[in-house]
Design an enzyme around this catalytic site. Structure first.
Site, PDB file in Angstrom:
ATOM      1  N   CYS A 350       0.838  -1.186   0.000  1.00  0.00           N
ATOM      2  CA  CYS A 350       0.000   0.000   0.000  1.00  0.00           C
ATOM      3  C   CYS A 350       0.876   1.240   0.000  1.00  0.00           C
ATOM      4  CB  CYS A 350      -0.913  -0.011   1.217  1.00  0.00           C
ATOM      5  SG  CYS A 350      -1.781  -1.560   1.389  1.00  0.00           S
ATOM      6  N   TYR A 379      21.672  -8.068  -4.867  1.00  0.00           N
ATOM      7  CA  TYR A 379      21.028  -6.905  -4.241  1.00  0.00           C
ATOM      8  C   TYR A 379      19.523  -6.932  -4.518  1.00  0.00           C
ATOM      9  CZ  TYR A 379      25.901  -5.441  -4.138  1.00  0.00           C
ATOM     10  OH  TYR A 379      27.251  -5.390  -3.952  1.00  0.00           O
TER      11      TYR A 379
HETATM   12  C1  LIG Z   1      29.880  -3.843  -2.158  1.00  0.00           C
HETATM   13  C2  LIG Z   1      31.328  -4.047  -2.230  1.00  0.00           C
HETATM   14  C3  LIG Z   1      31.881  -4.808  -3.268  1.00  0.00           C
HETATM   15  C4  LIG Z   1      31.065  -5.368  -4.412  1.00  0.00           C
HETATM   16  O1  LIG Z   1      30.499  -4.365  -5.181  1.00  0.00           O
HETATM   17  P1  LIG Z   1      29.674  -4.747  -6.499  1.00  0.00           P
HETATM   18  O2  LIG Z   1      29.178  -3.440  -7.010  1.00  0.00           O
HETATM   19  O3  LIG Z   1      28.583  -5.656  -6.090  1.00  0.00           O
HETATM   20  O4  LIG Z   1      30.627  -5.424  -7.437  1.00  0.00           O
HETATM   21  C5  LIG Z   1      33.238  -5.040  -3.236  1.00  0.00           C
HETATM   22  N1  LIG Z   1      34.017  -4.537  -2.229  1.00  0.00           N
HETATM   23  C6  LIG Z   1      33.511  -3.801  -1.240  1.00  0.00           C
HETATM   24  C7  LIG Z   1      34.413  -3.276  -0.183  1.00  0.00           C
HETATM   25  C8  LIG Z   1      32.162  -3.522  -1.205  1.00  0.00           C
HETATM   26  O5  LIG Z   1      31.673  -2.760  -0.212  1.00  0.00           O
END
Ligand SMILES: *Cc1c(COP(=O)(O)O)cnc(C)c1O
Length: 404
Positions: A350, A379
């Site tokens: 909603c 994600y």
């Molecule tokens: C989130 C993150 C990743 C991975 O990022 P992607 O965009 O999913 O490839 C790698 N290293 C660190 C430190 C992160 O915080």
């Protein structure tokens, strides 16, 4: 638009309506993709998977043959990944590590830390002395380095090169190196530098980042008369949600990394992608519950919504999808049906924010038809607010086929 694999399509159509929505993970497609990514990278470049993109145990295990280790960013990820893929190297990164998390990591055998501040460095040293006094602990200092000129334009989430809570300010680099190379902390070994500066970067931009981080690390080592053995240049390889067929150019990236590695034969270069490894293997399949007309536009309400698949709401995009028509109609009441060519797909929440995809070409869409949303392997489920409105949770399906 993007087409589900035959196996995903079959599963999305054969599940009873009451078992929708469902996350369908094509593990065969995941393995093929990971194998291709690994093959595109030079042998000397290490590949870690950033578990936060999707820590599903089946996904972690499917990736195991193709990755050198896993990057974890919390105590929760740490114990979870340690259990899901025992005996694989873990690197513990992320801001705000608690003393308890660091102690647990040391007790579980983690020996590689991405240290986020000088404060954390001192905490790690004291906890290592107390918890594992005989162990050597490898430290990569994470720095908030500037992004190379021009590489920011496409990046959706920049976390370097501007004020952020991530990493150590380069102005504190010399102090942190001196701390590690002095007498104070003999257990900690400075092995290298870590930088994860942005996400959503193309291969050329990633190479510019890698070259600039490696160059910066080599200069830092030179100033201190050290030899660093590792540089982690981070993740952030782009996934294009507007054109799902267009993938990050791993071949070009691998070629560039090979040149960089050749120029620095004593260095292990490491990357830690998340999204670009797992986004493609995941699908969110659901059923159209109702199709309605509202002030000139049409909306289809599907089972589920952004409380399961928050990605389009967080990123402000339209989740790519494919309509799977279902001709059978088991109910005595008539089906609702789209009269226009374009229909906005929303969930059951909603709130006007519960939009999965706007103005999708879906002429004739009916209640009872199914929809498979793609790029839902990273994600997606794990960043969503599952409990909002108390709808049932989706099912989870893992497809294993014969490899093509
Ligand atoms: C989130 C993150 C990743 C991975 O990022 P992607 O965009 O999913 O490839 C790698 N290293 C660190 C430190 C992160 O915080």
């Amino acid at each position: 638009m993007t087409d589900p694999t035959a196996a995903v399509r079959d599963r999305a159509l054969s599940l009873p309506a009451a078992e929708l929505p469902a996350y369908i993970y094509d593990l065969t497609a995941l393995r093929d993709h990971a194998e291709a990514v690994r093959a595109a990278l030079p042998g000397r470049v290490e590949l870690y998977y950033a578990a936060k993109a999707n820590p599903d145990p089946e996904i972690l295990a499917a990736l195991a043959p193709y990755v050198d280790g896993y990057e974890v960013s919390s105590g929760g990820e740490l114990t979870h990944v340690h259990q899901a893929v025992p005996d694989h190297p873990l690197a513990f990164g992320g801001p705000g590590k608690t003393p308890a998390e660091i102690a647990t990591a040391l007790e579980l055998g983690v020996r590689r830390f991405h240290v986020e501040s000088v404060y954390e460095l001192r905490m790690l040293a004291e906890l290592a002395a107390r918890t594992v006094p005989d162990a050597r602990v490898a430290v990569l200092l994470r720095f908030n380095l500037p992004l190379p000129e021009g590489s920011l334009e496409n990046s959706s989430l920049a976390m370097g090169g501007r004020p952020t809570p991530f990493g150590i300010d380069p102005a504190e680099a010399d102090e942190s190196v001196r701390l590690l190379t002095g007498e104070a902390y003999p257990q900690l070994e400075l092995v290298g530098v870590h930088a994860h500066l942005a996400s959503g970067l193309e291969a050329g931009e990633q190479l510019a980042v890698a070259e600039s981080v490696v160059g910066w690390a080599v200069a830092l080592a030179g100033r201190h008369g050290l030899r660093l053995s590792e540089v982690n240049v981070g993740g952030g390889m782009t996934v294009d949600y507007t054109e799902p067929e267009r993938r990050f150019d791993w071949a070009a990236y691998g070629k560039g990394l090979a040149e960089l590695a050749d120029a620095h034969p004593h260095l292990t270069i490491r990357i830690e992608p998340g999204r670009a490894l797992t986004a493609y293997c995941g699908w969110y399949a659901t059923e159209v519950l109702d199709v309605k007309h509202s002030r000139g536009e049409e909306f289809a309400v599907v089972r589920g919504g952004t409380h399961h698949l928050r990605t389009p709401a967080t990123k402000g995009h339209d989740q790519p999808c494919r309509v799977l028509p279902v001709d059978d109609w088991p109910h005595p009441w008539p089906r609702s049906r789209a009269g226009q060519d374009r229909v906005t797909l929303t969930g059951q929440l909603c709130t006007p924010k519960d939009v999965l995809a706007r103005r999708v070409p879906a002429a004739g869409l009916r209640a009872g038809d199914r929809v498979a949303f793609s790029l839902a392997g990273a994600y997606a489920w794990n960043i969503s607010h599952h409990d909002f409105l108390m709808h049932p949770r989706p099912g989870f399906h893992y497809l294993e086929g014969s490899r093509g």
